[in-house]
Design a protein around this motif. Structure first.
Motif, PDB file in Angstrom:
ATOM      1  N   ALA A   1       0.812  -1.213   0.000  1.00 16.51           N
ATOM      2  CA  ALA A   1       0.000   0.000   0.000  1.00 16.51           C
ATOM      3  C   ALA A   1       0.850   1.269   0.000  1.00 16.51           C
ATOM      4  N   TYR A   2       2.046   1.201   0.607  1.00 20.60           N
ATOM      5  CA  TYR A   2       2.871   2.404   0.772  1.00 20.60           C
ATOM      6  C   TYR A   2       4.174   2.351  -0.015  1.00 20.60           C
ATOM      7  N   VAL A   3       4.298   1.438  -0.934  1.00 17.61           N
ATOM      8  CA  VAL A   3       5.588   1.173  -1.569  1.00 17.61           C
ATOM      9  C   VAL A   3       6.126   2.368  -2.359  1.00 17.61           C
ATOM     10  N   ASP A   4       5.252   3.223  -2.877  1.00 21.51           N
ATOM     11  CA  ASP A   4       5.697   4.317  -3.737  1.00 21.51           C
ATOM     12  C   ASP A   4       6.376   5.452  -2.979  1.00 21.51           C
ATOM     13  N   PHE A   5       6.439   5.357  -1.649  1.00 23.08           N
ATOM     14  CA  PHE A   5       7.038   6.424  -0.856  1.00 23.08           C
ATOM     15  C   PHE A   5       8.477   6.115  -0.441  1.00 23.08           C
ATOM     16  N   GLY A   6       9.092   5.120  -1.096  1.00 21.54           N
ATOM     17  CA  GLY A   6      10.506   4.916  -0.817  1.00 21.54           C
ATOM     18  C   GLY A   6      10.978   3.485  -0.713  1.00 21.54           C
ATOM     19  N   ALA A   7      10.080   2.515  -0.830  1.00 20.48           N
ATOM     20  CA  ALA A   7      10.479   1.112  -0.775  1.00 20.48           C
ATOM     21  C   ALA A   7      10.599   0.546  -2.190  1.00 20.48           C
ATOM     22  N   GLU A   8      11.081  -0.682  -2.286  1.00 18.00           N
ATOM     23  CA  GLU A   8      11.263  -1.339  -3.580  1.00 18.00           C
ATOM     24  C   GLU A   8      10.172  -2.386  -3.773  1.00 18.00           C
ATOM     25  N   SER A   9       9.484  -2.318  -4.895  1.00 19.15           N
ATOM     26  CA  SER A   9       8.372  -3.230  -5.145  1.00 19.15           C
ATOM     27  C   SER A   9       8.864  -4.634  -5.474  1.00 19.15           C
ATOM     28  N   ALA A  10       8.090  -5.613  -5.010  1.00 23.11           N
ATOM     29  CA  ALA A  10       8.388  -7.019  -5.297  1.00 23.11           C
ATOM     30  C   ALA A  10       7.721  -7.495  -6.581  1.00 23.11           C
ATOM     31  N   ILE A  11       7.090  -6.605  -7.329  1.00 20.67           N
ATOM     32  CA  ILE A  11       6.398  -7.023  -8.551  1.00 20.67           C
ATOM     33  C   ILE A  11       7.309  -7.798  -9.499  1.00 20.67           C
ATOM     34  N   PRO A  12       8.563  -7.392  -9.731  1.00 20.30           N
ATOM     35  CA  PRO A  12       9.409  -8.180 -10.645  1.00 20.30           C
ATOM     36  C   PRO A  12       9.590  -9.635 -10.214  1.00 20.30           C
ATOM     37  N   LEU A  13       9.507  -9.903  -8.923  1.00 18.83           N
ATOM     38  CA  LEU A  13       9.681 -11.271  -8.431  1.00 18.83           C
ATOM     39  C   LEU A  13       8.498 -12.167  -8.789  1.00 18.83           C
ATOM     40  N   THR A  14       7.343 -11.563  -9.121  1.00 19.62           N
ATOM     41  CA  THR A  14       6.180 -12.397  -9.477  1.00 19.62           C
ATOM     42  C   THR A  14       6.399 -13.125 -10.801  1.00 19.62           C
ATOM     43  N   ASN A  15       7.375 -12.665 -11.595  1.00 17.62           N
ATOM     44  CA  ASN A  15       7.712 -13.366 -12.839  1.00 17.62           C
ATOM     45  C   ASN A  15       8.546 -14.612 -12.579  1.00 17.62           C
TER      46      ASN A  15
END
Length: 355
Positions: free
Chosen positions: A187-201
């Motif tokens: 929910a708060y990833v856009d404020f400074g964390a790294e998204s795990a979306i690439p790992l879903t591949n």
């Protein structure tokens, strides 16, 4: 209590949202809403969609919205699920993807809806304590046998602390539980964390959930989405189509599509929030507060000489709302939403007076 309620409703302890009072000159720093408005393109799209077509049902598959999300994140629409805010997406996850013959693992300080959903959907749960520094130790999520774990959910950055996990730690969770769903709530990833979306591949058991309520400043539209393997997405669609086949309204779909396409606006307003946060933290530390480092649009603070509950009440008397939570590990802390620079000045000036 009522004789008309079933046993499950009697046993529920519902989630308590941040209050939304009508107070003159209110400074609202209690619900992690954006201090800035949404993209002008999103507002125009919502207005344009609010026409005679509202008599028609919306696209049940939210095809264009899913395609927009897929394009933004470099995947295809069969990897995308959308719902009315991330809370509805998470509700479908709890209904359909966690095994209810074993406990769901989540931390003892996290998003308050997780235990509520467990009660509603009769999902056993095991809360795992955060480390002394309030970080998540992913090795604590190891089950003696895989059948002893019904799934894992982690808020990253973590709700109420603002601390984030590395992608290496998230990958460790997915690797060690290949036959259980691991949900990363971003929910708060856009404020400074790294998204795990690439790992879903890479990991077909990993599901990433995001919302447009916080960073996109669209809390009033209620749009959230999940990204994961087609197998996981199909499971969520089976649940949705057994519950509500038309979840996202026409204006919400239109506004979300426009907001997602306006990445320049997203970068601008999230950058302003981060800059304000990075100025507010040392200002509060100079007033004697302990502040946890944050990758979110809020900070968690405490003052050694002033109980959190009384300080929150005194701020409220000055028309400033902050969040005092009852979770045992953080009941001595206050969660403060990051507002504008002017909001921060008003907050710190008021705290100087109160302290």
């Amino acid at each position: 209590m009522s004789r008309f309620w079933n046993a499950r409703v009697h046993a529920l302890h519902p989630y308590i949202p941040g209050e939304q009072p009508r107070i003159s000159n209110l400074l609202k720093l209690n619900t992690n809403e954006s201090p800035y408005g949404p993209s002008p393109l999103a507002k125009a799209a919502v207005s344009s969609a609010a026409q005679d077509d509202l008599r028609l049902y919306p696209d049940p598959l939210a095809t264009e919205l899913r395609e927009t999300i897929a394009t933004l994140h470099g995947t295809t629409s069969d990897h995308i699920f959308v719902g009315n805010g991330s809370d509805e997406v998470l509700a479908h996850v709890f209904r359909g993807l966690f095994h209810d013959d074993a406990p769901l693992f989540f931390s003892d300080v996290t998003y308050g809806f997780y235990p509520v959903f467990c009660g509603l959907f009769q999902q056993p749960a095991q809360e795992l304590p955060l480390a002394e520094d309030y970080t998540i130790d992913v090795t604590a999520y190891d089950a003696q046998e895989e059948k002893d774990c019904g799934g894992i959910i982690v808020a990253n950055p973590n709700a109420n602390t603002g601390l984030s996990l590395s992608l290496r730690d998230i990958e460790t969770l997915a690797k060690r539980h290949p036959n259980r769903v691991v949900v990363i709530d971003e929910a708060y990833v856009d404020f400074g964390a790294e998204s795990a979306i690439p790992l879903t591949n890479i990991y077909d058991n990993l599901l990433v959930v995001q919302t447009l309520s916080k960073s996109y400043a669209l809390a009033g539209l209620r749009v959230g989405f999940a990204i994961g393997s087609p197998e996981l997405i199909e499971g969520l669609n089976r649940v949705k189509d057994s519950f509500n086949s038309y979840p996202i309204s026409r204006p919400s779909q239109a506004g979300a599509i426009a907001a997602l396409k306006d990445q320049a606006w997203l970068k601008d307003i999230t950058g302003r929030v981060q800059a304000t946060r990075d100025r507010l933290i040392p200002a509060l530390e100079n007033l004697g507060f302990q502040v946890l480092p944050s990758c979110a649009n809020f900070i968690l603070v405490r003052h050694p000489a002033h109980p959190a509950g009384s300080l929150a009440a005194r701020l409220r008397e000055r028309a400033i709302l902050v969040r005092h939570l009852s979770t045992p590990r953080i009941r001595d802390w206050l969660r403060i939403t990051i507002g504008t620079d002017e909001d921060s000045t008003r907050l710190t000036d008021t705290l100087k007076d109160l302290l």
